[in-house]
Design an enzyme around this catalytic site. Structure first.
Site, PDB file in Angstrom:
ATOM      1  N   HIS A  88       1.933  -3.191   0.026  1.00 32.74           N
ATOM      2  CA  HIS A  88       1.145  -2.228   0.814  1.00 32.74           C
ATOM      3  C   HIS A  88      -0.077  -1.708   0.061  1.00 32.74           C
ATOM      4  O   HIS A  88      -0.634  -0.668   0.415  1.00 32.74           O
ATOM      5  CB  HIS A  88       2.022  -1.045   1.216  1.00 32.74           C
ATOM      6  CG  HIS A  88       3.122  -1.439   2.143  1.00 32.74           C
ATOM      7  ND1 HIS A  88       2.872  -1.936   3.402  1.00 32.74           N
ATOM      8  CD2 HIS A  88       4.464  -1.447   1.989  1.00 32.74           C
ATOM      9  CE1 HIS A  88       4.023  -2.223   3.985  1.00 32.74           C
ATOM     10  NE2 HIS A  88       5.010  -1.942   3.152  1.00 32.74           N
ATOM     11  N   SER A  89      -0.494  -2.440  -0.958  1.00 30.10           N
ATOM     12  CA  SER A  89      -1.536  -1.935  -1.848  1.00 30.10           C
ATOM     13  C   SER A  89      -2.918  -1.835  -1.189  1.00 30.10           C
ATOM     14  O   SER A  89      -3.407  -2.784  -0.571  1.00 30.10           O
ATOM     15  CB  SER A  89      -1.588  -2.885  -3.048  1.00 30.10           C
ATOM     16  OG  SER A  89      -2.829  -2.849  -3.686  1.00 30.10           O
ATOM     17  N   ASN A  90      -3.560  -0.685  -1.362  1.00 31.13           N
ATOM     18  CA  ASN A  90      -4.959  -0.520  -0.941  1.00 31.13           C
ATOM     19  C   ASN A  90      -5.862  -1.431  -1.778  1.00 31.13           C
ATOM     20  O   ASN A  90      -6.828  -1.990  -1.264  1.00 31.13           O
ATOM     21  CB  ASN A  90      -5.430   0.923  -1.186  1.00 31.13           C
ATOM     22  CG  ASN A  90      -4.764   1.910  -0.251  1.00 31.13           C
ATOM     23  OD1 ASN A  90      -4.648   1.660   0.941  1.00 31.13           O
ATOM     24  ND2 ASN A  90      -4.320   3.035  -0.795  1.00 31.13           N
ATOM     25  N   CYS A  92      -5.155  -4.341  -3.223  1.00 31.18           N
ATOM     26  CA  CYS A  92      -5.086  -5.760  -2.831  1.00 31.18           C
ATOM     27  C   CYS A  92      -5.847  -5.998  -1.527  1.00 31.18           C
ATOM     28  O   CYS A  92      -6.602  -6.965  -1.419  1.00 31.18           O
ATOM     29  CB  CYS A  92      -3.627  -6.203  -2.692  1.00 31.18           C
ATOM     30  SG  CYS A  92      -2.787  -6.332  -4.287  1.00 31.18           S
TER      31      CYS A  92
END
Ligand SMILES: *Cc1c(COP(=O)(O)O)cnc(C)c1O
Length: 365
Positions: A88-90, A92
């Site tokens: 869920h990384s911003n 990435c």
């Protein structure tokens, strides 16, 4: 996409190395405006710097770092970009979108549930990340960076080189805290100075997770005369000592004397991580929805929400921490994290009175 020569502000010229080029992926000069957040004690004035408006799919503090990281990638003639993070990384999501804009091929070492065979119905950051079609190498949730993700990024780079002869640019976790990503935060600080930061505010508050923003803000404030006090609200269970060590390392890596100490340039505030990184308490979710209802500002559950709630608590319980009464909150973005929670529509239908409006967000499952 044009690459621009980077004009380092005079006060940052003592840092070394300094970047020679930058991109302009971020929409700059995001607004600063008053923020009538409830729960702020009398006598304090709160404003908000809207870095959630640096873009849409490229928004928040990650795109500020990418302006410098990806300029470096282009300068080094890399054709691939490799980075890592949670599913869920911003970071990435922003990296993959930016890489596609620049014609670079993105590769992600993604911490995910490796037993999951289907990704149907993914949403939020994961949705936009996958829509851009990066090469994804999954590693188990919670895998450590230094022993798993970092060596894996290096291995992928080697394989790409062997197969195609192409070079890859590796971006460390969350965009990294030192050269050149930290210049994204230094230029955010420079921009805020041009918007009156040093004359109109006493304290600057922001979330802290990798420590990059904390390092960039603290170092900039130090170099420009320590006019304000910087408060980094820890939204993780990582102990404060790790951040201090990390920022001290950044100080040395960037060519500042080691008598400059993290502890003196940034106030790392603990105790507001709730149940831990990326996990929400009901109190935090109620806070997010009440802030949306009363001020029209969408915070995110992982970073800005915990940080803003932490700021409200500190302003009530630890006023001595603050240098003055004019507070600026840096909204670092993250709106797609809102897809990790959902509206409790059942409650909505049963209780339509205003008072209950704050109960509507619940964890996603
Ligand atoms: C990554 C991130 C942060 C944390 O910033 P660091 O520089 O990693 O400490 C804060 N807010 C949002 C929305 C982020 O994506």
């Amino acid at each position: 996409m044009d690459v621009y020569p980077y004009q380092c502000p005079d006060w940052a010229k003592c840092l070394s190395p300094t970047p020679t080029h930058r991109l302009k992926l971020a929409n700059e000069r995001t607004p600063i405006h008053r923020w009538e957040l409830s729960g702020i004690p009398a006598g304090f004035e709160l404003s908000i710097k809207r870095d959630d408006m640096t873009g849409c799919l490229l928004s928040g503090n990650k795109v500020r770092k990418l302006d410098f990281l990806l300029a470096e990638a282009l300068k080094q003639k890399c054709r691939h970009v490799i980075t890592c993070g949670d599913v869920h990384s911003n970071h990435c999501r922003a990296t993959v979108v930016a890489a596609r804009r620049l014609g670079l091929t993105p590769h992600l070492i993604l911490r995910d549930d490796v037993h999951k065979t289907s990704v149907r119905g993914c949403s939020g950051n994961e949705f936009f990340t996958r829509l851009c079609g990066p090469n994804i190498y999954r590693v188990p949730l919670g895998s450590p960076y230094s022993s798993v993700s970092k060596p894996m990024m290096e291995k992928v780079a080697k394989e790409i080189k062997k197969e195609s002869g192409d070079d890859s640019y590796i971006i460390p976790v969350a965009g990294g805290s030192s050269f050149p990503g930290v210049f994204g935060l230094i230029s955010t600080f420079e921009e805020m100075i041009s918007q009156g930061l040093l004359d109109n505010y006493d304290d600057l508050v922001f979330p802290c997770s990798s420590g990059c923003t904390a390092a960039g803000m603290g170092i900039s404030n130090y170099l420009t005369g320590s006019n304000i006090r910087c408060h980094a609200i820890n939204v993780t269970e990582i102990p404060k000592s790790n951040f201090l060590q990390h920022i001290n390392q950044t100080i040395v890596d960037m060519g500042l004397p080691d008598r400059v100490k993290a502890d003196n340039i940034v106030d790392i505030i603990e105790g507001h991580q709730g149940k831990g990184y990326n996990i929400s308490t009901q109190e935090e979710l109620d806070f997010l929805s009440s802030v949306a209802v009363t001020t029209g500002i969408m915070l995110d559950p992982t970073y800005s929400g915990k940080a803003a709630l932490g700021m409200v608590r500190e302003l009530n319980n630890n006023q001595h921490r603050f240098k003055g009464n004019r507070i600026l909150f840096l909204h670092t973005g993250g709106v797609f994290g809102m897809y990790n929670v959902q509206l409790d529509t059942k409650t909505t239908a049963e209780t339509r009175d205003e008072v209950k409006l704050c109960k509507y967000l619940i964890p996603y499952n």
